[in-house]
Enzyme design. Sequence first.
Site, mmCIF file in Angstrom:
data_model
loop_
_atom_site.group_PDB
_atom_site.id
_atom_site.type_symbol
_atom_site.label_atom_id
_atom_site.label_comp_id
_atom_site.label_asym_id
_atom_site.label_seq_id
_atom_site.Cartn_x
_atom_site.Cartn_y
_atom_site.Cartn_z
ATOM 1 N N CYS A 136 48.736 56.411 -48.537
ATOM 2 C CA CYS A 136 48.633 55.787 -47.216
ATOM 3 C C CYS A 136 49.014 56.777 -46.115
ATOM 4 C CB CYS A 136 49.536 54.564 -47.148
ATOM 5 S SG CYS A 136 49.386 53.676 -45.584
ATOM 6 N N CYS A 156 55.826 54.778 -42.946
ATOM 7 C CA CYS A 156 56.880 53.760 -43.092
ATOM 8 C C CYS A 156 57.972 54.293 -44.019
ATOM 9 C CB CYS A 156 56.283 52.473 -43.654
ATOM 10 S SG CYS A 156 54.768 51.982 -42.805
ATOM 11 N N CYS A 206 58.542 53.124 -47.674
ATOM 12 C CA CYS A 206 57.409 52.823 -48.551
ATOM 13 C C CYS A 206 57.036 53.938 -49.527
ATOM 14 C CB CYS A 206 56.191 52.449 -47.720
ATOM 15 S SG CYS A 206 54.825 51.882 -48.762
ATOM 16 N N CYS A 217 48.422 37.350 -53.942
ATOM 17 C CA CYS A 217 48.458 38.197 -52.749
ATOM 18 C C CYS A 217 48.040 39.620 -53.109
ATOM 19 C CB CYS A 217 49.875 38.185 -52.181
ATOM 20 S SG CYS A 217 50.029 39.209 -50.715
ATOM 21 N N CYS A 272 45.887 35.457 -50.366
ATOM 22 C CA CYS A 272 46.558 36.164 -49.277
ATOM 23 C C CYS A 272 46.214 37.649 -49.431
ATOM 24 C CB CYS A 272 48.060 35.944 -49.388
ATOM 25 S SG CYS A 272 49.034 36.909 -48.216
ATOM 26 N N CYS A 332 51.467 35.216 -42.344
ATOM 27 C CA CYS A 332 52.627 35.506 -43.187
ATOM 28 C C CYS A 332 53.262 36.756 -42.609
ATOM 29 C CB CYS A 332 52.174 35.746 -44.630
ATOM 30 S SG CYS A 332 53.510 36.350 -45.695
ATOM 31 N N ARG A 374 60.187 33.155 -47.982
ATOM 32 C CA ARG A 374 59.998 33.765 -49.304
ATOM 33 C C ARG A 374 61.080 34.800 -49.587
ATOM 34 N NH1 ARG A 374 54.809 31.671 -50.492
ATOM 35 N NH2 ARG A 374 53.614 31.282 -48.589
HETATM 36 N N1 SAM Z 1 49.704 48.684 -45.804
HETATM 37 C C1 SAM Z 1 49.850 47.360 -45.370
HETATM 38 C C2 SAM Z 1 50.918 47.171 -44.332
HETATM 39 O O1 SAM Z 1 51.838 47.939 -44.248
HETATM 40 O O2 SAM Z 1 50.822 46.204 -43.598
HETATM 41 C C3 SAM Z 1 50.095 46.390 -46.501
HETATM 42 C C4 SAM Z 1 50.970 46.762 -47.670
HETATM 43 S S1 SAM Z 1 52.705 47.056 -47.308
HETATM 44 C C5 SAM Z 1 53.268 47.690 -48.829
HETATM 45 C C6 SAM Z 1 53.374 45.409 -47.142
HETATM 46 C C7 SAM Z 1 54.834 45.248 -46.856
HETATM 47 O O3 SAM Z 1 55.592 45.562 -48.007
HETATM 48 C C8 SAM Z 1 55.464 46.112 -45.792
HETATM 49 O O4 SAM Z 1 55.217 45.665 -44.509
HETATM 50 C C9 SAM Z 1 56.934 46.001 -46.138
HETATM 51 O O5 SAM Z 1 57.514 44.919 -45.444
HETATM 52 C C10 SAM Z 1 56.928 45.727 -47.634
HETATM 53 N N2 SAM Z 1 57.524 46.843 -48.362
HETATM 54 C C11 SAM Z 1 56.947 48.031 -48.658
HETATM 55 N N3 SAM Z 1 57.800 48.844 -49.311
HETATM 56 C C12 SAM Z 1 58.950 48.162 -49.444
HETATM 57 C C13 SAM Z 1 60.219 48.473 -50.020
HETATM 58 N N4 SAM Z 1 60.469 49.652 -50.574
HETATM 59 N N5 SAM Z 1 61.179 47.525 -49.983
HETATM 60 C C14 SAM Z 1 60.945 46.321 -49.403
HETATM 61 N N6 SAM Z 1 59.774 45.983 -48.849
HETATM 62 C C15 SAM Z 1 58.791 46.886 -48.851
HETATM 63 C C1 DTB Z 2 56.197 41.294 -48.538
HETATM 64 O O1 DTB Z 2 56.853 40.944 -47.539
HETATM 65 N N1 DTB Z 2 56.706 41.868 -49.593
HETATM 66 C C2 DTB Z 2 55.677 42.217 -50.556
HETATM 67 C C3 DTB Z 2 54.426 41.574 -49.928
HETATM 68 N N2 DTB Z 2 54.906 41.114 -48.658
HETATM 69 C C4 DTB Z 2 53.192 42.347 -49.784
HETATM 70 C C5 DTB Z 2 55.611 43.652 -50.832
HETATM 71 C C6 DTB Z 2 56.913 44.229 -51.358
HETATM 72 C C7 DTB Z 2 56.681 45.635 -51.751
HETATM 73 C C8 DTB Z 2 57.874 46.264 -52.384
HETATM 74 C C9 DTB Z 2 57.660 47.689 -52.750
HETATM 75 C C10 DTB Z 2 56.574 47.915 -53.746
HETATM 76 O O2 DTB Z 2 56.537 47.246 -54.808
HETATM 77 O O3 DTB Z 2 55.730 48.801 -53.520
HETATM 78 FE FE1 SF4 Z 3 51.122 52.291 -45.788
HETATM 79 FE FE2 SF4 Z 3 53.271 51.499 -47.093
HETATM 80 FE FE3 SF4 Z 3 53.304 51.560 -44.451
HETATM 81 FE FE4 SF4 Z 3 51.777 49.709 -45.722
HETATM 82 S S1 SF4 Z 3 54.003 49.865 -45.751
HETATM 83 S S2 SF4 Z 3 51.193 50.988 -43.973
HETATM 84 S S3 SF4 Z 3 51.188 50.904 -47.532
HETATM 85 S S4 SF4 Z 3 53.078 53.341 -45.800
#
Ligand code: SAM
Ligand code: DTB
Ligand code: SF4
Length: 323
Positions: A61, A65, A68, A105, A137, A197, A269
């Site tokens: 990506c 973030c 992430c 989802c 979702c 959501c 959730r």
């Molecule tokens: N790329 C899209 C976005 O950012 O909107 C969708 C996927 S992203 C992985 C969805 C959500 O997962 C993020 O907004 C964040 O709140 C959550 N998330 C990602 N990594 C995480 C982590 N290490 N711990 C907790 N939540 C996480």
């Molecule tokens: C949300 O709030 N938490 C989920 C879902 N929406 C998409 C994602 C959590 C991701 C946690 C890190 C991972 O497994 O990559």
């Molecule tokens: Fe990309 Fe992860 Fe950020 Fe979603 S949360 S935009 S997958 S870097």
Amino acid sequence: MTAMLSPPGASPERYSRKAVRALYDRPLFALIDEARAVHRATQPEQEVQLCTLLSVKTGGCPEDCAYCPQSSHYETEVGPEKMLSVDDVLSAARRAREQGSTRFCMGAAWREVKDGPAFDRVLDMVRGVKELGLEACVTLGMVSEPQARQLKEAGLDAYNHNLDTSRENYRSIISTRSFDDRLRTLEAVRSAGITVCSGGIIGMGESSDDRCEMLRTLANLDPQPESVPINALVRVPGTPLENLPPIDPLDLVRMVACARILIPGARVRLSAGRTELTREAQVLAMYAGANSIFYGDMLLTTPNPEADEDRALLRDAGLTAMG
Ligand code: SAM
Ligand code: DTB
Ligand code: SF4
């Protein structure tokens, strides 16, 4: 309580900064008592929705973030993978349904949706998931209103797009997009008639004010989100936040209780981070208003409790999975 939260004329918004912070700072039992009363008045009691997540496009990506593992800015164990086929996704959705999930989802590690074959494939996934009788979702990054309309036509129920933290703290977590970008996507989703959501993460080094401000922004959306995920940071090696201390589970309970009170109609959730929580902490979060969990051994790229552990947890607490 309601009067305290919305002093007449104090703010054009439903909830003021001060009122939300006062709620968050209440003695824990008083906070939980109120959340419990709201929960009983607005939610089916004892019912927890099981949702299954699947990463349909993992890694690589362009966004940065800080939490992430899928960001290409950081060296983590997650690398870029090809997008899954519609058949693979629908097999996973079928398994999720057999296990008792009612919501499926699908996540993509995209900054934004781009028109073309990958988006068309997501639309097919949504159609297939709906044919299985599941709530569908997706979480695909930023989306325009015409794209959201296409998703709606394919049958999509909900779009996940988290605010993650407060406006003030946003830039310390993500530099490649803004808090207003996030709000714009939520507006596009809402205008297309898809349910919203949106929630956030605790444990990223934010202050209590940041947590309150995030909840306040969500609660002041009109209409309010139908679904509010509260995540505890999963500290993934290689990300900038890997060495932060774990959250205090009672802070998570506080967040859930505040979300329940401020956004009474939402499904709250209890999302990422449950592998580090005791059963007792999870049950307390459910008592305080959480009525959904992610179910199945994986979140998107990180582990989640095993399904049989979760079934045992619900059984032991006398809770039932939403049918
Ligand atoms: N790329 C899209 C976005 O950012 O909107 C969708 C996927 S992203 C992985 C969805 C959500 O997962 C993020 O907004 C964040 O709140 C959550 N998330 C990602 N990594 C995480 C982590 N290490 N711990 C907790 N939540 C996480
Ligand atoms: C949300 O709030 N938490 C989920 C879902 N929406 C998409 C994602 C959590 C991701 C946690 C890190 C991972 O497994 O990559
Ligand atoms: Fe990309 Fe992860 Fe950020 Fe979603 S949360 S935009 S997958 S870097």
